[in-house]
Design an enzyme around this catalytic site. Structure first.
Site, short mmCIF file in Angstrom:
data_model
loop_
_atom_site.label_atom_id
_atom_site.label_comp_id
_atom_site.label_asym_id
_atom_site.label_seq_id
_atom_site.Cartn_x
_atom_site.Cartn_y
_atom_site.Cartn_z
N LYS A 34 27.57 -46.35 -90.90
CA LYS A 34 27.89 -46.80 -89.54
C LYS A 34 27.99 -48.33 -89.51
CE LYS A 34 22.96 -46.85 -88.34
NZ LYS A 34 21.87 -46.12 -87.68
N ARG A 132 15.51 -41.09 -77.52
CA ARG A 132 16.79 -41.77 -77.44
C ARG A 132 17.82 -40.65 -77.29
NH1 ARG A 132 17.99 -45.97 -82.28
NH2 ARG A 132 18.97 -44.09 -83.08
N TYR A 265 23.72 -81.05 -82.77
CA TYR A 265 23.59 -81.18 -81.32
C TYR A 265 22.14 -81.42 -80.93
CZ TYR A 265 28.27 -79.05 -81.03
OH TYR A 265 29.60 -78.77 -81.14
N MET A 313 28.33 -73.14 -83.80
CA MET A 313 29.14 -71.92 -83.88
C MET A 313 29.74 -71.72 -85.27
SD MET A 313 32.39 -70.75 -81.57
CE MET A 313 31.53 -70.86 -80.03
C1 PLP Z 1 21.02 -45.69 -88.76
C2 PLP Z 1 20.54 -44.29 -88.92
C3 PLP Z 1 19.98 -43.86 -90.13
C4 PLP Z 1 19.68 -44.80 -91.27
O1 PLP Z 1 18.40 -45.36 -91.03
P1 PLP Z 1 17.71 -46.31 -92.13
O2 PLP Z 1 16.36 -46.52 -91.57
O3 PLP Z 1 18.54 -47.54 -92.17
O4 PLP Z 1 17.72 -45.55 -93.39
C5 PLP Z 1 19.65 -42.53 -90.25
N1 PLP Z 1 19.87 -41.65 -89.24
C6 PLP Z 1 20.37 -42.05 -88.05
C7 PLP Z 1 20.55 -41.05 -86.97
C8 PLP Z 1 20.72 -43.37 -87.85
O5 PLP Z 1 21.21 -43.75 -86.66
#
Ligand code: PLP
Length: 380
Positions: A34, A132, A265, A313
């Site tokens: 992801k 969640r 800055y 930036m």
């Molecule tokens: C992001 C995610 C993972 C991976 O989690 P890690 O702690 O980075 O291994 C696994 N399952 C779900 C549902 C996630 O959203």
């Protein structure tokens, strides 16, 4: 490279991390790619992970899943966060498993499948304590009953039952055992409703490495895949994971300044003695958090040098002291490392920013080029 900085991603490290985790878990692995593979590039990471033995890919959204399919990756893939009006036809046609947490989504997926005449393969998600996504105890019986009904009608096939852990990175947490119990109960109810899921999964990286009773049929690994220790070690940690990403750039300006010179800055940093300042073409738009001010370091000239003054930036300034620094010198912002004799690690940047490594990795800006080093077997 035409950009001002690059994230060099060592796909050999990705492959090694898959093998490292597989040796511990002895289960199937889902490479979680992801958010563009935690900023590493979803497609090359997915390919490297699959070659190293991962059998599943996990993504958040339909768009991410379809991008993998568009790149020609046909491996089993689960997508887990959807709006109820998402185009489920596309996921079904692409053979992507749909993570389903509510009856609202289940009805939408089943409607699409019945219309297409192709059953949707779904994986039902239980909320076992993360609060969640996932169906809570109140909704779960209804969700599994509907799923079974659609299975009988030919609209869906329930391949998986799964959930996500809240605090597996906290050693000895009582929450873990509670979640395993709640998950087992959800599984029992699913089977009681007539479902026969053959893919049961709960563990993320931390649980995969440390909590055998969370492993079931498959572990979903994100952080460990990218070589970051899920228990917060600043370096490779106890499991010997290899950080895959090195963020590097080049010094683009150098000035020798007197004591009392204000930098960047504000200025919020004033030199205490004559010193050499090196300018890096990398700022918060590229993912260097301003919140690290006063703590961050980079690797320059064979040692660690502090980033001084406000990160802007597009640029930041490093105080190189009396190091002989020249325009064009290479700089490592973070990469594989261990201690003060190596470049900082992403875990250190996360600590300096008061966040987690995930946020630093996924925050690397779009204009930072991604440069993928193939595994040695590919090059040969
Ligand atoms: C992001 C995610 C993972 C991976 O989690 P890690 O702690 O980075 O291994 C696994 N399952 C779900 C549902 C996630 O959203």
């Amino acid at each position: 490279m035409s950009g001002l900085a690059e994230a060099v991603v060592d796909l050999g490290a990705i492959a090694d991390n898959v093998r490292t985790v597989a040796a511990v878990t002895d289960t199937a692995l889902m490479a979680v790619v992801k958010a563009d593979g935690f900023g590493h590039g979803a497609v090359p990471v997915a390919r490297a992970a699959l070659r190293a033995g991962a059998t599943w890919l996990g993504v958040t959204s339909a768009a991410e899943a379809l991008a993998l399919r568009g790149a020609g990756i046909t491996a089993p893939t689960l997508s887990w966060l959807h709006r109820p009006n998402d185009d489920f036809d596309k996921l079904i046609n692409a053979g992507v498993d749909v993570g389903v947490s509510t009856t609202t989504h289940l009805h939408a997926v089943a409607d699409a499948a019945l219309r297409l005449g192709v059953p949707a393969t779904v994986q039902l998600k239980a909320d076992t304590g993360l609060t969640r996504n996932g169906a809570g105890r109140d909704e779960w019986p209804d969700l599994v009953t509907w799923a079974r009904k659609y299975e009988v009608e030919g609209g869906v096939r329930v391949r998986g039952v799964w959930s996500h852990l809240a605090d597996a990175d906290v050693p000895g947490t009582p929450g873990l055992a509670r979640q395993v119990r709640t998950f087992s109960e959800a599984l029992r109810l699913a089977r009681g409703a007539g479902l026969d899921p053959d893919l049961v999964h709960l563990a993320n990286s931390a649980a995969a490495l440390s909590a055998p009773r969370t492993r079931f049929d498959l572990c979903r690994i994100g952080l460990a895949l990218y070589g970051v220790d899920p228990f917060g070690a600043l370096g490779p940690g106890a499991f010997g994971l290899r950080a895959a990403l090195t963020l590097r750039t080049t010094v683009v300006n150098v000035k020798r300044v007197a004591a009392g010179t204000g930098v960047s800055y504000g200025p919020e940093y004033v030199t205490a003695a004559p010193t050499t300042l090196a300018l890096l073409p990398l700022g918060y738009a590229d993912g260097l958090p301003r919140a690290t001010e006063g703590r961050a370091q980079v690797w320059l000239g064979g040692r660690r040098c502090p980033v001084v003054g406000r990160i802007a930036m597009d640029q930041c300034v490093v105080d190189a002291g009396d190091l002989p620094v020249a325009i064009g010198d290479p700089v490592v912002v973070f990469g594989p490392g261990d201690d003060d004799t190596t470049p900082p690690t992403v875990a250190e940047w996360a600590r300096w920013a008061g966040t987690n490594p995930h946020e630093i990795l996924t925050g690397i800006g779009a204009r930072v080029g991604r440069d993928h080093l193939q595994e040695r077997a590919d090059v040969a």
